[in-house]
Design a protein around this motif. Structure first.
Motif, PDB file in Angstrom:
ATOM      1  N   TRP A   2      36.463 104.467 -73.008  1.00 19.56           N
ATOM      2  CA  TRP A   2      37.719 103.715 -72.917  1.00 19.56           C
ATOM      3  C   TRP A   2      38.747 104.390 -72.028  1.00 19.56           C
ATOM      4  N   TRP A   3      38.697 105.715 -71.881  1.00 18.66           N
ATOM      5  CA  TRP A   3      39.702 106.430 -71.100  1.00 18.66           C
ATOM      6  C   TRP A   3      39.599 106.145 -69.600  1.00 18.66           C
ATOM      7  N   ARG A   4      38.467 105.631 -69.144  1.00 19.18           N
ATOM      8  CA  ARG A   4      38.340 105.319 -67.724  1.00 19.18           C
ATOM      9  C   ARG A   4      39.252 104.162 -67.322  1.00 19.18           C
ATOM     10  N   GLY A   5      39.724 103.400 -68.285  1.00 18.36           N
ATOM     11  CA  GLY A   5      40.619 102.301 -67.975  1.00 18.36           C
ATOM     12  C   GLY A   5      41.951 102.741 -67.406  1.00 18.36           C
ATOM     13  N   ILE A  32      47.274 100.591 -66.285  1.00 18.02           N
ATOM     14  CA  ILE A  32      47.502 100.145 -67.652  1.00 18.02           C
ATOM     15  C   ILE A  32      46.345  99.236 -68.060  1.00 18.02           C
ATOM     16  N   PRO A  33      45.435  99.716 -68.898  1.00 22.16           N
ATOM     17  CA  PRO A  33      44.295  98.879 -69.300  1.00 22.16           C
ATOM     18  C   PRO A  33      44.720  97.782 -70.261  1.00 22.16           C
ATOM     19  N   ARG A  34      43.967  96.715 -70.251  1.00 18.65           N
ATOM     20  CA  ARG A  34      44.200  95.630 -71.208  1.00 18.65           C
ATOM     21  C   ARG A  34      43.301  95.864 -72.410  1.00 18.65           C
ATOM     22  N   GLN A  62      57.901 104.751 -70.040  1.00 14.72           N
ATOM     23  CA  GLN A  62      56.530 104.697 -69.514  1.00 14.72           C
ATOM     24  C   GLN A  62      55.582 105.488 -70.401  1.00 14.72           C
ATOM     25  N   LEU A  63      56.034 106.667 -70.809  1.00 13.27           N
ATOM     26  CA  LEU A  63      55.212 107.505 -71.683  1.00 13.27           C
ATOM     27  C   LEU A  63      54.969 106.812 -73.016  1.00 13.27           C
ATOM     28  N   ILE A  91      49.216 102.683 -76.261  1.00 11.13           N
ATOM     29  CA  ILE A  91      47.864 102.225 -75.903  1.00 11.13           C
ATOM     30  C   ILE A  91      46.815 103.185 -76.449  1.00 11.13           C
ATOM     31  N   VAL A  92      47.063 104.483 -76.331  1.00  4.10           N
ATOM     32  CA  VAL A  92      46.129 105.469 -76.883  1.00  4.10           C
ATOM     33  C   VAL A  92      46.036 105.320 -78.401  1.00  4.10           C
ATOM     34  N   SER A  93      47.159 105.075 -79.040  1.00  3.76           N
ATOM     35  CA  SER A  93      47.143 104.906 -80.503  1.00  3.76           C
ATOM     36  C   SER A  93      46.337 103.673 -80.899  1.00  3.76           C
TER      37      SER A  93
END
Length: 493
Positions: A71-74, A289-291, A464-465, A471-473
Motif C-alpha cells: 500500500w505504501w507505493r501509492g 495522495i492515494p485513493r 498537508q502532514l 491516510i496512514v491511519s
C-alpha cells in the motif's frame, strides 16, 4: 474456529481398548467410568460473540477494492518504499515477534507429545561380588555375579476425555495467535515508518518556510529602517519589526530538533545507528495522495491481524476449558517393559532370557482441596475475559476505520481552505510591502499582514502532514494491505 463434535465414551469402547490389559484394570476402569456417570463429554464450549457488523462504514462513499499488500507505493516515493522494504527485513520488533512464533511452535510440539506413547531403551551390565566370610569365621571364596540386560519401556496415557487433545489445541491456537501478533507488529512498524518519514518531510518544508519568512522579515526591517532615516518611521516601528524577525529565527531550532528526532526514529525502525541513515527527504508537495477505499466492514474481521489474534486467543482459552474439565475424570495409564536378561552375554538374546511386564492403572481424583475446580473456574473466567476483549477489538476496529475516514475528509477540506488562506495572505502581504516601499503603508498593517502570512504558510505544511497521517491511519485501521479477492476458486490440481 470450529467446534468439535461431542464424544460419547461408553463401557464397550473402553473394554475394547483395554482388551490386552489385565482383568483388574478393566474392572477399575469400568468402576471409574460408572462413577463419572458415563455422560457425553464436550471438549469445546465456544461462546457466541454476538457481533453487530455494520453493512457499510459511516463515512465511506462506497465499498470498493481494499488496499493492496504494498500500500505504501501509492505515495509514489522511492525513498519511502526503500525504508518500508528495509524495515520488513531488519526491524528488531518484527524479529522478536518471529522468535515468539518459533517459541509457540515448540510449545505446541511439546503439548502434542502427550498424544503419543513414550518409548525408551535401556542397556546395562551389572557386576557384583558377595562376601566370602561366614558366621563360623571360615572363608568360602565369595561369589561373583555378572548380569546383562537390554530392555524397552513404553508408556501411554489413554486420552478418553480429550485432555491431551485440548492441551494440544490450546498450544496450536496460541501459536496461531503469535503469527497474527507478528502481523500486527509488522503493520505497526510500517505505519510508524510512514509517519516518521512524513514528519521528516513536513519539518523540511517548515524549515524552508521559516527561512523564507526570515528573509521577508529582514526585507521589511530594512525598508522600515530606510523610512526612519527618511524621517517617516520611528524607533518603535524598527523595534516591532526586529521582534518579528527574532521570533521567526526562534522557530528554527525546534524545527531542526523535530527533524533530527524523526530521522533518528527512522534509524531505530530500520535497526541502524542514526549516523548511518542518510535521508534525502524532499517536500510533502511531491508526495502523491492515494485513493484509499475501505471495502466492506465484514471483510475487516478476517483482514485485521489484531482481530485474528484475539480470535485465536479466544479459541485457545476455549480449548483450555476442555482440558480443565477432563481433569475431573479418571486418568488411565498403560505402561509396559520388556527385554532380555542373562548372566552370560552370548545367551542374552535367547528366547529363555526374555521378560516382559504390562501394567494398567487408573487414578480418580477424590479430594484435592478444590484445586481442579479452581482451575476449571479460572479457565472459564479467562475465556469470558478474552471474549469481551475480542468483542471490544472488533468494535474498536470499526471505530478506527470510521475515525480515519472522517479524518481524511476533514483534513482534505482543511487543506483546501488553508491554501486559500495562504493565497489571500500572500496577496495582502505583497500589497503591504509595495505600499511600505512607496511610503504610503501603515506600519501596523504591514506587521499584521506578514504575521498572518507567516502563520498561514506554516499551518499549510501542518495541514498537508495531517492529511497524510490520516491516510496512514486508515491503512493501519484496515489491517494494512490485503490479498486480492478471487472471483472463482482456483483448481490447484
Amino acid at each position: 474456529m470450529t467446534q468439535r463434535v461431542p464424544t460419547l465414551v461408553g463401557p464397550n469402547f473402553l473394554g475394547q481398548v483395554l482388551g490386552s490389559a489385565s482383568g483388574t484394570l478393566r474392572a477399575v476402569a469400568v468402576v471409574c467410568l460408572a462413577a463419572s456417570s458415563g455422560a457425553c463429554v464436550l471438549t469445546q464450549d465456544l461462546p457466541d460473540p454476538a457481533l453487530d457488523v455494520p453493512t457499510q462504514y459511516k463515512y465511506a462513499r462506497k465499498a470498493d477494492a481494499p488496499p493492496t499488500l504494498d500500500w505504501w507505493r501509492g505515495f509514489r516515493s522511492a525513498e519511502l518504499t526503500q525504508l518500508m522494504e528495509e524495515a520488513q527485513t531488519v526491524n528488531l520488533d518484527i524479529a522478536a515477534a518471529v522468535a515468539r512464533i518459533v517459541e509457540a511452535d515448540a510449545q505446541a510440539r511439546q503439548a502434542g507429545a502427550a498424544l503419543l506413547p513414550s518409548l525408551s531403551g535401556t542397556g546395562q551390565e551389572t557386576y557384583s561380588r558377595t562376601s566370602g566370610s561366614s558366621s563360623s569365621g571360615l572363608t568360602n571364596g565369595g561369589r561373583e555375579v555378572v548380569n546383562y540386560q537390554a530392555s524397552l519401556s513404553a508408556s501411554y496415557q489413554l486420552d478418553f476425555w480429550g485432555q491431551n487433545r485440548d492441551a494440544l489445541q490450546t498450544a496450536e491456537e496460541t501459536a496461531k495467535a503469535n503469527r497474527f501478533d507478528r502481523d500486527t507488529v509488522a503493520l505497526t512498524t510500517l505505519a510508524a515508518v510512514a509517519n516518521a518519514y512524513f514528519q521528516v518531510l513536513a519539518s523540511q518544508d517548515r524549515l524552508r518556510t521559516a527561512q523564507r519568512n526570515i528573509a521577508s522579515a529582514q526585507r521589511i526591517l530594512d525598508a522600515i529602517r530606510e523610512r526612519r532615516k527618511a524621517g517617516t518611521g520611528t524607533d518603535l516601528d524598527v523595534a516591532q519589526q526586529e521582534s518579528v524577525l527574532a521570533n521567526q529565527k526562534a522557530l528554527v531550532p525546534p524545527l531542526r530538533q523535530t527533524l533530527d528526532q524523526n530521522a533518528n526514529a527512522l534509524a531505530v525502525l530500520v535497526s541502524r545507528p542514526p549516523e548511518s541513515v542518510r535521508l534525502a527527504g524532499g517536500s510533502l508537495d511531491r508526495i502523491a495522495i492515494p485513493r484509499v477505499t475501505p471495502g466492506l466492514p465484514s471483510e475487516l474481521l478476517t483482514q485485521r491481524p489484531d482481530i485474528r489474534r484475539q480470535e485465536a486467543q479466544l479459541a485457545s482459552a476455549t480449548a483450555n476449558i476442555g482440558n480443565a474439565r477432563a481433569q475431573f475424570f479418571p486418568s488411565i495409564q498403560l505402561t509396559g517393559n520388556g527385554g532380555y536378561q542373562s548372566s552370560a552375554l552370548f545367551s542374552l538374546f535367547q528366547p529363555h532370557a526374555a521378560f516382559f511386564q504390562l501394567v494398567g492403572s487408573a487414578t480418580q481424583p477424590i479430594f484435592d482441596g478444590g484445586k481442579i475446580l479452581g482451575n476449571f473456574e479460572f479457565a472459564k473466567a479467562r475465556q469470558d475475559e478474552l471474549l469481551q476483549t475480542y468483542r471490544k477489538t472488533i468494535v474498536q476496529a470499526f471505530t478506527d476505520v470510521d475515525n480515519a475516514l472522517f479524518s481524511i475528509k476533514q483534513t482534505t477540506i482543511k487543506l483546501q481552505l488553508q491554501r486559500d488562506v495562504v493565497n489571500a495572505s500572500r496577496r495582502a502581504f505583497d500589497l503591504a510591502e509595495q505600499q511600505l516601499r512607496a511610503g504610503t503603508a501603515d506600519i501596523v498593517t504591514v506587521l499584521n499582514t506578514q504575521l498572518t502570512l507567516f502563520q498561514a504558510e506554516d499551518t499549510l505544511s501542518q495541514a498537508q502532514l495531517a492529511r497524510l497521517l490520516a491516510i496512514v491511519s486508515l491503512y493501519q485501521a484496515l489491517g494494512g494491505g490485503w490479498e486480492p479477492r478471487m472471483e472463482k476458486p482456483v483448481n490447484a490440481l
